[in-house]
Write a protein that holds these residues in place. Structure first.
Motif, PDB file in Angstrom:
ATOM      1  N   ILE A 338     -15.787   0.795  -0.205  1.00  0.00           N
ATOM      2  CA  ILE A 338     -15.220   2.094  -0.576  1.00  0.00           C
ATOM      3  C   ILE A 338     -14.585   2.024  -1.961  1.00  0.00           C
ATOM      4  O   ILE A 338     -14.827   2.879  -2.824  1.00  0.00           O
ATOM      5  N   ALA A 339     -13.772   0.980  -2.196  1.00  0.00           N
ATOM      6  CA  ALA A 339     -13.067   0.877  -3.478  1.00  0.00           C
ATOM      7  C   ALA A 339     -14.023   0.572  -4.631  1.00  0.00           C
ATOM      8  O   ALA A 339     -13.940   1.192  -5.702  1.00  0.00           O
ATOM      9  N   LEU A 342     -17.948   3.156  -3.909  1.00  0.00           N
ATOM     10  CA  LEU A 342     -17.829   4.613  -3.773  1.00  0.00           C
ATOM     11  C   LEU A 342     -16.823   5.191  -4.762  1.00  0.00           C
ATOM     12  O   LEU A 342     -17.118   6.173  -5.453  1.00  0.00           O
ATOM     13  N   ILE A 343     -15.655   4.588  -4.855  1.00  0.00           N
ATOM     14  CA  ILE A 343     -14.691   5.050  -5.854  1.00  0.00           C
ATOM     15  C   ILE A 343     -15.095   4.585  -7.250  1.00  0.00           C
ATOM     16  O   ILE A 343     -14.853   5.277  -8.238  1.00  0.00           O
ATOM     17  N   ILE A 345     -14.452   1.367  -8.786  1.00  0.00           N
ATOM     18  CA  ILE A 345     -13.575   0.451  -9.513  1.00  0.00           C
ATOM     19  C   ILE A 345     -14.266  -0.900  -9.633  1.00  0.00           C
ATOM     20  O   ILE A 345     -14.705  -1.465  -8.640  1.00  0.00           O
ATOM     21  N   ILE A 360      -6.554  -0.975  -4.648  1.00  0.00           N
ATOM     22  CA  ILE A 360      -7.234   0.103  -3.923  1.00  0.00           C
ATOM     23  C   ILE A 360      -7.930  -0.443  -2.684  1.00  0.00           C
ATOM     24  O   ILE A 360      -7.981   0.223  -1.643  1.00  0.00           O
ATOM     25  N   THR A 361      -8.467  -1.657  -2.744  1.00  0.00           N
ATOM     26  CA  THR A 361      -9.107  -2.251  -1.571  1.00  0.00           C
ATOM     27  C   THR A 361      -8.099  -2.432  -0.445  1.00  0.00           C
ATOM     28  O   THR A 361      -8.405  -2.172   0.726  1.00  0.00           O
ATOM     29  N   MET A 364      -7.426   0.935   1.056  1.00  0.00           N
ATOM     30  CA  MET A 364      -8.562   1.339   1.878  1.00  0.00           C
ATOM     31  C   MET A 364      -8.622   0.543   3.184  1.00  0.00           C
ATOM     32  O   MET A 364      -9.069   1.047   4.216  1.00  0.00           O
TER      33      MET A 364
END
Length: 504
Positions: A338-339, A342-343, A345, A360-361, A364
């Motif tokens: 996700i981090a 998808l985001i 980074i 961010i991980t 998440m």
């Protein structure tokens, strides 16, 4: 087994696991690459242990024994054998090239080989399937705590989620690897110890047409052959693109280490998993002779009322270890996708506040854990959730990965078509089938008169073929134009550039 011994044994194990995971956090040193792929420095023993632990989950232990006791050896043994097959195939064809590419997550492969759109769609499918995988292992832990610690099911799920989240979010893949090494050691001793106890005290009592040599279970549809083959292939191939599985391969110290770790993990998975299948062949008769009628999993009844207390505790902790070792990888892998994918980074994204990908991980990871708890409480069934996760990967993601490595004519259009059509076909089959791998579909079933339980197993075999056909046909139709040729050269340059960034 005394309740006091069991209670404190499980508590001590959970506290020790938590302590080891927190200690491993020192290895992260504020760097996302350390956190996500253990600095790409896992030596052979650690790499092999963590790959083995990824393959041994609650489905390969509890699900394995229940299926064998009810339907025969191959119904349950197909779970650990399928996971061992995955490790063997990975060692032969995928471990070395995938480790050599220097990736952070498996969706990186789909971006470098194809394009960003393919990366995003593959990431979404992986996040969905691994949310199911995490939930399935939390379900197993919830039932275990309810049975042996006297908690409610909900409290058991939440407690297990809290423990695994804390050490995973703190230490990343270092914590996963160190705790996995201990957990797989416990599982190995527990599995072989219980087998030795059963053999020495009761022998292995194999009913007619239920043992390892009853090959009708692999050839006769009425004996469950289609479901058994579906299980073998879904796990043997679908697990190849598992987020946590590939993260462990990326983390190996070298391509050769990754390959050897796969082969050792293959052998270890069989050594741990198959004894549970052999034990389950005799378990119904052992319980019947003792006048015991199991109200839950057969293995739980055997451990509670037949096995010596210390051995029972060891095996229960081994099963709990199996759930933890898969849940931690699912949380870490899904949150990193996700981090990172998808985001968007990247690993080299640093600022005054530190490593953004690492921050961010971890955020998440909390969200993914909450999602897993939600699914576990909403659908308290391990089998459907766990097998659906691998089925989705098998249907849509395996062919584009293999094609991207070994077929020059593969295009992003073909890969995207395979991911969408293969996984969509499997989802449609799922909601129309009353059962999945012989388990009642309690997640989402639309009643109909078209598909019945007799068709069970075929959706797993058909859906990847739909994806394969789409991949080949669309790739051939789109592979000859100039745009695609420029895209191939561009992707090649991107791969070289990104691999260099990751390795630096």
């Amino acid at each position: 087994m005394t309740e006091k011994l069991l209670f404190w044994g499980i508590i001590v194990f959970l506290v020790a696991t938590l302590a080891i995971g927190m200690w491993a956090a020192k290895q992260v040193k504020g760097d996302s690459e350390n956190y996500l792929v253990a600095g790409r420095g896992l030596v052979l023993p650690l790499a092999a242990a963590t790959l083995m632990a990824q393959s041994v989950d609650s489905n390969a232990t509890l699900g394995n024994t229940d299926l064998v006791a009810e339907f025969g050896f191959w119904a349950g043994a197909s779970l650990p054998i399928g996971l061992a097959l995955c490790l063997f195939l990975a060692g032969l064809f995928f471990a070395k090239p995938m480790n050599r590419m220097g990736l952070i997550t498996i969706p990186d492969f789909y971006r470098i080989k194809y394009n960003h759109l393919t990366e995003v769609v593959a990431s979404l499918l992986m996040v969905l399937s691994f949310s199911f995988l995490l939930a399935g292992n939390l379900v197993a832990g919830g039932y275990m705590f309810e049975t042996f610690l006297g908690t409610t099911y909900t409290a058991g799920v939440i407690l297990l989620a809290i423990v695994v989240f804390i050490y995973t979010a703190s230490g990343g893949l270092f914590a996963v690897a160190y705790t996995d090494a201990i957990q797989v050691g416990i599982a190995l001793v527990g599995s072989l110890g219980l087998l030795a106890f059963v053999v020495s005290n009761f022998g292995i009592d194999i009913a007619i047409d239920t043992g390892p040599l009853a090959l009708s279970q692999l050839s006769d549809p009425s004996a469950g052959a289609v479901i058994n083959w579906a299980t073998l292939l879904a796990l043997g191939l679908g697990n190849l693109v598992a987020i946590d599985f590939m993260a462990r391969i990326f983390a190996a110290k070298s391509p050769e280490t990754a390959q050897r770790a796969c082969f050792i993990g293959c052998a270890g998975t069989l050594i741990i998993g198959v004894p549970f299948s052999l034990i389950a062949l005799s378990a119904p008769q052992i319980l019947a002779d003792a006048g015991i009628t199991p109200e839950g999993p057969v293995l739980f009844a055997l451990l509670s009322d037949v096995a010596p207390p210390l051995l029972g505790l060891l095996v229960i902790v081994a099963i709990l270890s199996a759930s933890l070792s898969t849940a931690d990888g699912a949380i870490l892998g899904t949150s990193s996708v996700i981090a990172h994918n998808l985001i968007g980074i990247r690993a080299d994204d640093h600022n005054a506040a530190g490593d953004r990908l690492l921050l961010i991980t971890r955020v998440m990871a909390f969200i993914i854990t909450i999602t897993g708890v939600f699914f576990a409480l909403k659908v308290p069934a391990t089998g459907v959730l766990l097998l659906l996760a691998f089925d989705l990967s098998f249907a849509g993601l395996v062919v584009p990965m293999a094609g991207g490595l070994y077929w020059r004519k593969a295009t992003w259009q073909g890969a995207l078509s395979c991911i969408v059509l293969g996984s969509l076909t499997r989802l449609i089959f799922f909601v129309l089938m009353p059962t999945a791998f012989g388990i009642d579909n309690t997640l989402l079933y639309i009643p109909n008169n078209v598909l019945t339980a007799d068709f069970d197993g075929f959706p797993t075999l058909i859906s990847p073929l739909v994806g394969l056909a789409a991949f080949v046909i669309i790739s051939l139709l789109t592979g000859g134009n100039k745009t695609d040729k420029r895209s191939v050269h561009s992707n090649s340059r991107n791969r070289e550039r990104e691999t260099q960034i990751y390795r630096n």
